[in-house]
Write a protein that holds these residues in place. Sequence first.
Motif, PDB file in Angstrom:
ATOM      1  N   UNK A   1     -14.874  16.580  -1.966  1.00 50.92           N
ATOM      2  CA  UNK A   1     -16.456  16.384  -1.866  1.00 50.92           C
ATOM      3  C   UNK A   1     -16.701  14.975  -2.645  1.00 50.92           C
ATOM      4  N   UNK A   2     -17.479  14.227  -2.114  1.00 47.45           N
ATOM      5  CA  UNK A   2     -17.770  12.934  -2.685  1.00 47.45           C
ATOM      6  C   UNK A   2     -19.220  13.206  -3.746  1.00 47.45           C
ATOM      7  N   UNK A   3     -19.336  12.322  -4.639  1.00 47.66           N
ATOM      8  CA  UNK A   3     -20.505  12.421  -5.487  1.00 47.66           C
ATOM      9  C   UNK A   3     -21.932  12.603  -4.637  1.00 47.66           C
ATOM     10  N   UNK A   4     -22.093  11.950  -3.433  1.00 46.83           N
ATOM     11  CA  UNK A   4     -23.468  12.482  -2.936  1.00 46.83           C
ATOM     12  C   UNK A   4     -23.634  13.703  -2.615  1.00 46.83           C
ATOM     13  N   UNK A   5     -22.425  14.318  -1.942  1.00 42.43           N
ATOM     14  CA  UNK A   5     -22.643  15.908  -1.937  1.00 42.43           C
ATOM     15  C   UNK A   5     -22.970  16.824  -2.953  1.00 42.43           C
ATOM     16  N   UNK A   6     -21.981  16.311  -4.176  1.00 40.34           N
ATOM     17  CA  UNK A   6     -21.948  17.036  -5.269  1.00 40.34           C
ATOM     18  C   UNK A   6     -23.690  17.135  -5.689  1.00 40.34           C
ATOM     19  N   UNK A   7     -24.020  15.778  -5.758  1.00 46.84           N
ATOM     20  CA  UNK A   7     -25.522  15.613  -6.131  1.00 46.84           C
ATOM     21  C   UNK A   7     -26.596  16.369  -5.331  1.00 46.84           C
ATOM     22  N   UNK A   8     -26.413  16.450  -4.129  1.00 42.14           N
ATOM     23  CA  UNK A   8     -27.295  17.189  -3.064  1.00 42.14           C
ATOM     24  C   UNK A   8     -27.224  18.550  -3.323  1.00 42.14           C
ATOM     25  N   UNK A   9     -26.161  19.134  -3.764  1.00 40.45           N
ATOM     26  CA  UNK A   9     -25.769  20.462  -3.934  1.00 40.45           C
ATOM     27  C   UNK A   9     -26.649  20.934  -5.455  1.00 40.45           C
ATOM     28  N   UNK A 385      -8.177  13.279  -7.526  1.00 44.67           N
ATOM     29  CA  UNK A 385      -9.331  13.493  -6.880  1.00 44.67           C
ATOM     30  C   UNK A 385      -9.261  14.994  -6.486  1.00 44.67           C
ATOM     31  N   UNK A 386      -8.379  15.599  -5.973  1.00 45.63           N
ATOM     32  CA  UNK A 386      -8.129  16.854  -5.468  1.00 45.63           C
ATOM     33  C   UNK A 386      -8.476  17.997  -6.566  1.00 45.63           C
ATOM     34  N   UNK A 387      -7.871  17.543  -7.784  1.00 45.23           N
ATOM     35  CA  UNK A 387      -8.199  18.467  -8.740  1.00 45.23           C
ATOM     36  C   UNK A 387      -9.748  18.299  -9.234  1.00 45.23           C
ATOM     37  N   UNK A 388     -10.214  17.240  -9.400  1.00 45.78           N
ATOM     38  CA  UNK A 388     -11.614  17.052  -9.570  1.00 45.78           C
ATOM     39  C   UNK A 388     -12.728  17.657  -8.468  1.00 45.78           C
ATOM     40  N   UNK A 389     -12.314  17.661  -7.304  1.00 38.03           N
ATOM     41  CA  UNK A 389     -13.135  18.419  -6.317  1.00 38.03           C
ATOM     42  C   UNK A 389     -12.869  19.683  -6.161  1.00 38.03           C
ATOM     43  N   UNK A 391     -12.319  21.494  -9.154  1.00 38.33           N
ATOM     44  CA  UNK A 391     -13.064  21.859 -10.081  1.00 38.33           C
ATOM     45  C   UNK A 391     -14.634  21.724 -10.178  1.00 38.33           C
ATOM     46  N   UNK A 392     -14.967  20.674  -9.412  1.00 33.92           N
ATOM     47  CA  UNK A 392     -16.600  20.674  -8.793  1.00 33.92           C
ATOM     48  C   UNK A 392     -16.939  21.939  -8.036  1.00 33.92           C
ATOM     49  N   UNK A 393     -15.947  22.126  -7.002  1.00 38.55           N
ATOM     50  CA  UNK A 393     -16.342  23.347  -6.440  1.00 38.55           C
ATOM     51  C   UNK A 393     -16.592  24.604  -7.039  1.00 38.55           C
ATOM     52  N   UNK A 394     -15.543  24.857  -7.978  1.00 36.27           N
ATOM     53  CA  UNK A 394     -15.610  26.150  -8.874  1.00 36.27           C
ATOM     54  C   UNK A 394     -16.943  26.019  -9.732  1.00 36.27           C
ATOM     55  N   UNK A 395     -17.407  24.853 -10.275  1.00 34.04           N
ATOM     56  CA  UNK A 395     -18.560  24.810 -11.098  1.00 34.04           C
ATOM     57  C   UNK A 395     -19.615  25.159 -10.482  1.00 34.04           C
ATOM     58  N   UNK A 396     -19.834  24.584  -9.034  1.00 33.50           N
ATOM     59  CA  UNK A 396     -20.868  24.678  -8.222  1.00 33.50           C
ATOM     60  C   UNK A 396     -21.113  26.247  -7.745  1.00 33.50           C
ATOM     61  N   UNK A 397     -19.954  26.971  -7.566  1.00 36.45           N
ATOM     62  CA  UNK A 397     -19.989  28.339  -7.206  1.00 36.45           C
ATOM     63  C   UNK A 397     -20.689  28.995  -8.400  1.00 36.45           C
ATOM     64  N   UNK A 398     -20.141  28.651  -9.909  1.00 37.16           N
ATOM     65  CA  UNK A 398     -20.494  29.510 -10.780  1.00 37.16           C
ATOM     66  C   UNK A 398     -21.840  29.374 -10.864  1.00 37.16           C
ATOM     67  N   UNK A 399     -22.480  27.732 -10.790  1.00 39.87           N
ATOM     68  CA  UNK A 399     -23.694  27.719 -10.994  1.00 39.87           C
ATOM     69  C   UNK A 399     -24.747  28.376  -9.902  1.00 39.87           C
ATOM     70  N   UNK A 400     -24.137  28.424  -8.845  1.00 40.33           N
ATOM     71  CA  UNK A 400     -25.094  29.225  -7.626  1.00 40.33           C
ATOM     72  C   UNK A 400     -25.127  30.673  -8.128  1.00 40.33           C
TER      73      UNK A 400
END
Length: 656
Positions: A1-9, A385-389, A391-400
């Motif tokens: 995931x790039x920063x723009x995708x994360x910000x959009x979600x 970058x893979x680890x960060x991506x 981590x971001x995915x897991x955080x977004x899932x929990x936020x959802x």
Amino acid sequence: MNPEQIFAVLSALLGEPSDPTAFEAQFVGGADTRYPVEITPCSRPVVPDEIDGETVICGIVAVPEDHRDAQSRTLDLSFIVFKAHSLAPVADPVVYLHGGPGGGSVESVRSLSLFFDHLRGRRDVVAFDQRGVDASAPDMDCFGTLAKNLEPIVDQLGGADLPQLETALVRDCISELTERGFDLPQFNTTQNALDVRAVMSALGYAEYNIYGVSYGTKLALEVMRSAPAGVRAVVLDSVAPPQIALYDTLFVPHTEAIFNTFAPCEADPVCAEAYPDITQRYFNLLEDLEARPLEAAGIAISGQMLFSIFSGRNDWSDPTIRGFTTYAPALVRELEDGTVDLITQIINGDLPPQPSAETLLAGTLDLSADEKALAQAAINAMSQMEIASDTASSALEQLEADRDRDLEPASLGEFFDDALEDALAGLPDRADRLAFAQDYLNLRFETPRAGALLDLVRAHFNEATAGRLASLIALLGPEDVERVFNLIATDNAALQTIMEGEFELLLYACQEDFVDGFNSAAGFGALVAELGYGPLMTAALAEIPSLFADCSEFTPIPRDNYLEPVLSDIAVLVLSGEIDTQTASSWGGLAADTLHNSQSFLFPETGHGALVFSQCARDIGEAFLENPGAGIDSTCVSDLRLPYLMPDGSLHSVEN
């Protein structure tokens, strides 16, 4: 995931909930008044790849159970629309027709999103669960049957061997659904084909393309025959033509995959000299190993195990099987000699070799010290970058998940259901727990009412526990009571899974494919005997048609022309895989024979569902949909042909 995708979600999750009325008119009640549409939340998780209500829309379309009778009861079909990535998409989407019969798709939002992303550059992608299947069949769950057979089902889950249980479940489920008013003969491929047109009309698509896989190809062919209006082009991937007695010939894909594995070697003079008559030697080896297994890596190498290794190449999700064909003749030769080096490497996951950046740095590239340091820095950065991506995915899932809970907080219904579960755990005897579970399951299709819950707790718990639960019931409002009744299905999903998948397949296969002897246990046995296989293959194949006994519980419903080849001038792309063990590689060409505007491709090193096996297949599919009338550059197909490992350790390329 790039920063723009994360910000959009993040913006979507933290902003106001999506408003269905913000979408085009076709998604607000539907574009065709005959088939009403209701927008519903998509199955979670949706993030990080999609945003519910923005990049993906989910809902249900109501269609008649019998399209020939507008007054028949309605069925709700669950759908997904993946919006095109383009801001100026073309008007004709792709509708995905899943395999089976049975085994829907709409509850796997993320998997579908990845599967079809390459087609979304300019087109919406639509998917829906077919009638009687998964998310399109919540009211067809046979909870009464589960309740009636609860004890043997629990015993089977515990490991008991109950070979007659499945047939009993099928028989009871047929009776239950019929008593509840379902017209089971209407669950067939012709009605499914009319559903396809209805769903696309309801969603406002006047013209559309079809991508069907496995049973979805049979359905796509029936759409071309029964409801072709609006169909622009069709992709048939891993074809199951209606004229094939599929259940009599279940062994054909397995055997063709073996012949296709060795055929390029047998046709090449150099390879054939190194491995003469290698196909027959493979089948002989299966029998020899079954009688006298070898041992490798502490595992007995039987004929059945070797057969499973070859068949396992059909699994696209396992990267360790990619490239296995290169070693197949050498593996047969080694095992004939009692050598287990190659089979040990396969068991350990070392064959085919899986290259990594680390092995490249270890010496496979001629780099200076400074170049190696830069390459290692790039590898380290990519790992971070893979680890960060992740981590971001897991955080977004929990936020959802948290946002969903905030928008729809738990009701007293959930609280009562949890209390009921605790009370059940307190029952000391297995018989008491089974008796409660039976009555609990039987509530699934009753009208939600507090009185039924009171009757349940008073019948199964002591005075103190029943009194405490009755106090909670008194606090439940109508919505809470309804929620409790809905939770009955959720709480027993594991039990329902035992019934669901197999019954969905039987519902279609037994009623429409087992007619007038077209498929039968006798026909299957005769064809197996005709092949003249040895004891291992004959025994393995004899275990395949367990559904024959179950089909005897259904009444076959023949339909005119259904089992005939489909004739059509619609533009069609046919994709088949050489190592497909579910639909034979030859069946694609058979279907194409009567499709007069078709192009057909057979892909090496490709199993069931060609699009997921190679970029070559994906690009050919996309090129076809862009311009169905044009010829396709298929150069990449020959590039998929693998070399064979020779006895001297060299690799020998063969002609495609």
